[in-house]
Design a protein around this motif. Structure first.
Motif, PDB file in Angstrom:
ATOM      1  N   LEU A  81      76.004  65.248 -16.574  1.00 44.84           N
ATOM      2  CA  LEU A  81      75.027  65.793 -15.632  1.00 44.84           C
ATOM      3  C   LEU A  81      75.242  67.287 -15.362  1.00 44.84           C
ATOM      4  N   LYS A  82      75.937  67.977 -16.239  1.00 48.10           N
ATOM      5  CA  LYS A  82      76.190  69.400 -16.015  1.00 48.10           C
ATOM      6  C   LYS A  82      74.889  70.211 -16.004  1.00 48.10           C
ATOM      7  N   ASN A  83      73.956  69.884 -16.896  1.00 51.33           N
ATOM      8  CA  ASN A  83      72.680  70.611 -16.911  1.00 51.33           C
ATOM      9  C   ASN A  83      71.915  70.403 -15.606  1.00 51.33           C
ATOM     10  N   TRP A  84      71.921  69.180 -15.107  1.00 53.68           N
ATOM     11  CA  TRP A  84      71.227  68.895 -13.845  1.00 53.68           C
ATOM     12  C   TRP A  84      71.874  69.653 -12.688  1.00 53.68           C
ATOM     13  N   SER A  85      73.206  69.679 -12.679  1.00 54.83           N
ATOM     14  CA  SER A  85      73.910  70.423 -11.633  1.00 54.83           C
ATOM     15  C   SER A  85      73.612  71.912 -11.723  1.00 54.83           C
ATOM     16  N   TYR A  86      73.551  72.438 -12.934  1.00 55.26           N
ATOM     17  CA  TYR A  86      73.268  73.865 -13.104  1.00 55.26           C
ATOM     18  C   TYR A  86      71.863  74.208 -12.594  1.00 55.26           C
ATOM     19  N   VAL A  87      70.880  73.388 -12.938  1.00 59.48           N
ATOM     20  CA  VAL A  87      69.507  73.673 -12.524  1.00 59.48           C
ATOM     21  C   VAL A  87      69.373  73.623 -11.009  1.00 59.48           C
ATOM     22  N   PHE A  88      69.950  72.616 -10.380  1.00 54.33           N
ATOM     23  CA  PHE A  88      69.775  72.446  -8.940  1.00 54.33           C
ATOM     24  C   PHE A  88      70.659  73.387  -8.121  1.00 54.33           C
ATOM     25  N   ASN A  89      71.801  73.764  -8.637  1.00 55.73           N
ATOM     26  CA  ASN A  89      72.756  74.526  -7.834  1.00 55.73           C
ATOM     27  C   ASN A  89      72.952  75.975  -8.275  1.00 55.73           C
ATOM     28  N   ASP A  90      72.850  76.253  -9.564  1.00 58.16           N
ATOM     29  CA  ASP A  90      73.218  77.577 -10.057  1.00 58.16           C
ATOM     30  C   ASP A  90      72.066  78.374 -10.658  1.00 58.16           C
ATOM     31  N   TYR A  91      71.014  77.719 -11.117  1.00 60.25           N
ATOM     32  CA  TYR A  91      69.895  78.467 -11.703  1.00 60.25           C
ATOM     33  C   TYR A  91      69.154  79.165 -10.576  1.00 60.25           C
ATOM     34  N   PRO A  92      69.098  80.486 -10.550  1.00 57.50           N
ATOM     35  CA  PRO A  92      68.647  81.209  -9.345  1.00 57.50           C
ATOM     36  C   PRO A  92      67.149  81.098  -9.063  1.00 57.50           C
ATOM     37  N   PHE A  93      66.363  80.671 -10.034  1.00 55.12           N
ATOM     38  CA  PHE A  93      64.908  80.711  -9.852  1.00 55.12           C
ATOM     39  C   PHE A  93      64.291  79.343  -9.577  1.00 55.12           C
ATOM     40  N   PHE A  94      65.101  78.268  -9.631  1.00 56.65           N
ATOM     41  CA  PHE A  94      64.509  76.930  -9.606  1.00 56.65           C
ATOM     42  C   PHE A  94      63.763  76.640  -8.311  1.00 56.65           C
ATOM     43  N   TRP A  95      64.414  76.814  -7.176  1.00 56.95           N
ATOM     44  CA  TRP A  95      63.799  76.386  -5.914  1.00 56.95           C
ATOM     45  C   TRP A  95      62.589  77.241  -5.575  1.00 56.95           C
ATOM     46  N   GLN A  96      62.645  78.529  -5.855  1.00 53.14           N
ATOM     47  CA  GLN A  96      61.477  79.365  -5.609  1.00 53.14           C
ATOM     48  C   GLN A  96      60.326  78.975  -6.538  1.00 53.14           C
ATOM     49  N   GLY A  97      60.644  78.707  -7.798  1.00 52.60           N
ATOM     50  CA  GLY A  97      59.605  78.279  -8.724  1.00 52.60           C
ATOM     51  C   GLY A  97      59.014  76.943  -8.338  1.00 52.60           C
ATOM     52  N   LEU A  98      59.840  76.040  -7.827  1.00 48.94           N
ATOM     53  CA  LEU A  98      59.339  74.739  -7.379  1.00 48.94           C
ATOM     54  C   LEU A  98      58.401  74.907  -6.188  1.00 48.94           C
ATOM     55  N   ARG A  99      58.775  75.754  -5.235  1.00 48.06           N
ATOM     56  CA  ARG A  99      57.897  75.996  -4.085  1.00 48.06           C
ATOM     57  C   ARG A  99      56.579  76.625  -4.521  1.00 48.06           C
ATOM     58  N   ASN A 100      56.655  77.597  -5.432  1.00 53.20           N
ATOM     59  CA  ASN A 100      55.424  78.228  -5.923  1.00 53.20           C
ATOM     60  C   ASN A 100      54.515  77.214  -6.614  1.00 53.20           C
ATOM     61  N   THR A 101      55.100  76.362  -7.437  1.00 53.54           N
ATOM     62  CA  THR A 101      54.301  75.373  -8.160  1.00 53.54           C
ATOM     63  C   THR A 101      53.646  74.394  -7.199  1.00 53.54           C
ATOM     64  N   LEU A 102      54.401  73.904  -6.216  1.00 54.22           N
ATOM     65  CA  LEU A 102      53.818  72.977  -5.246  1.00 54.22           C
ATOM     66  C   LEU A 102      52.734  73.655  -4.414  1.00 54.22           C
ATOM     67  N   TRP A 103      52.925  74.926  -4.078  1.00 53.13           N
ATOM     68  CA  TRP A 103      51.895  75.671  -3.341  1.00 53.13           C
ATOM     69  C   TRP A 103      50.613  75.735  -4.159  1.00 53.13           C
ATOM     70  N   LEU A 104      50.741  76.041  -5.433  1.00 54.80           N
ATOM     71  CA  LEU A 104      49.561  76.122  -6.296  1.00 54.80           C
ATOM     72  C   LEU A 104      48.883  74.763  -6.428  1.00 54.80           C
ATOM     73  N   VAL A 105      49.688  73.706  -6.523  1.00 57.42           N
ATOM     74  CA  VAL A 105      49.100  72.369  -6.651  1.00 57.42           C
ATOM     75  C   VAL A 105      48.289  72.022  -5.410  1.00 57.42           C
TER      76      VAL A 105
END
Length: 327
Positions: free
Chosen positions: A72-96
């Motif tokens: 699960l290292k990739n999953w941990s990296y995306v959720f905890n260390d990838y700097p753009f994930f949460w902002q991109g998720l919020r933007n996508t949900l806003w657009l939806v």
């Protein structure tokens, strides 16, 4: 009757004749033959990619070397260390939520307006449908020019009227509304679908409603909407799926607004301005084709799939309150 029933019950325990078994096998073979194109396409274009994505999401794979299992290292990296994930998720949900809702409402409104036009309806249909035919890149670049905060005609007109002129694609608080305006400009697809549904509503129901003294709002609520609610549901579900794949317009708008419109060696900040146009599909491209981290890209792809399925399931489960009840 008792004897007949007893005979059927007794015969139920007898072995099936060979001729009947052969007939059933032939029927099953014909059914599979007719289903085979769909089964092959479903297996190659859905099941295989989904299973492969799940596999690569738990491996380290750069597209060149052999994949190695990492858990699960990739999953941990995306959720905890990838700097753009949460902002991109919020933007996508806003657009939806915002873009899909406004497109459906605006498309339905334009469709109702054109169906009421007595003269020049064909001209209006063409006028509203043509923007949908424009290529996404060209349409986005034209829109970025129109909304240019310094030289664009929109801000010049707002200034002449004494109204505040937003920064649009150069302002983080206005970039997503500007993308929503671009999506509403190309409303031709929904307009045509809603017009077809509106023209199919029985006129007798409108006449009966008018005889009962129903006003325009009541006629829409009790006559129009119950008849077109399946089409509205179709527009919402397909709109959610399309917006979850929103990529081209967001990245082109960011590039044009930042001054990067082509050429080699130019640096571009994804999600310009300040990450406000980051979307999950952009992250799949960034991780997979720019960083060669296919495992983390597959994690984002699976998150996109899960969110799309969740939205669709919620909409379909609550369709009884959204669509007309069928007797």
């Amino acid at each position: 009757m008792a004897i007949a029933f007893g005979s059927r019950k007794a015969s139920a325990g007898l072995p099936v004749p060979a001729a009947l078994r052969s007939k059933r096998r032939r029927a099953a073979a014909r059914t599979l033959a007719f289903l085979s194109p769909w089964l092959i396409g479903f297996g190659f274009f859905f099941v295989y990619p989904l299973v492969s994505t799940l596999y690569f999401s738990v491996t380290h794979y750069d597209g060149f070397t052999t994949p190695t299992f990492t858990g699960l290292k990739n999953w941990s990296y995306v959720f905890n260390d990838y700097p753009f994930f949460w902002q991109g998720l919020r933007n996508t949900l806003w657009l939806v939520v915002v873009m899909v809702s406004l497109r459906v409402v605006f498309g339905l409104g334009i469709g109702m307006l054109i169906t009421k036009v007595k003269t020049g309806a064909g001209l209006f249909r063409t006028f509203f449908y043509l923007p949908y035919l424009a290529p996404p890149v060209a349409a986005t670049m034209a829109f970025a020019f129109l909304l240019n905060p310094g030289t664009g005609p929109v801000n010049q007109l707002l200034g002449d009227l004494g109204l505040p002129a937003p920064g649009w694609f150069t302002d983080p608080s206005w970039s997503k509304p500007a993308l929503t305006m671009l999506a509403m400009w190309g409303i031709g697809d929904l307009m045509v679908i809603f017009m077809a549904a509106l023209l199919d509503v029985p006129k007798e129901q409108y006449e009966a409603a008018e005889l009962d003294g129903a006003g325009p709002v009541q006629r829409f609520r009790y006559v129009t909407f119950p008849n077109i609610s399946p089409i509205v549901m179709f527009a919402v579900v397909t709109g959610v799926i399309q917006t979850m794949q929103y990529y081209t317009q967001a990245i082109v708008a960011g590039k044009v607004a930042s001054g990067v419109i082509g050429g080699s060696g130019q640096q571009f900040e994804p999600g310009y301005p300040q990450g406000s146009t980051w979307t999950l599909p952009q992250m799949v491209y960034n991780l997979g084709f720019q960083r060669f981290d296919y495992g983390s890209a597959c994690v984002i792809a699976l998150i996109l799939f899960a969110i799309s399925m969740a939205f669709t399931s919620i909409l379909l489960r609550r369709k009884s309150g959204f669509m007309a009840n069928e007797d």
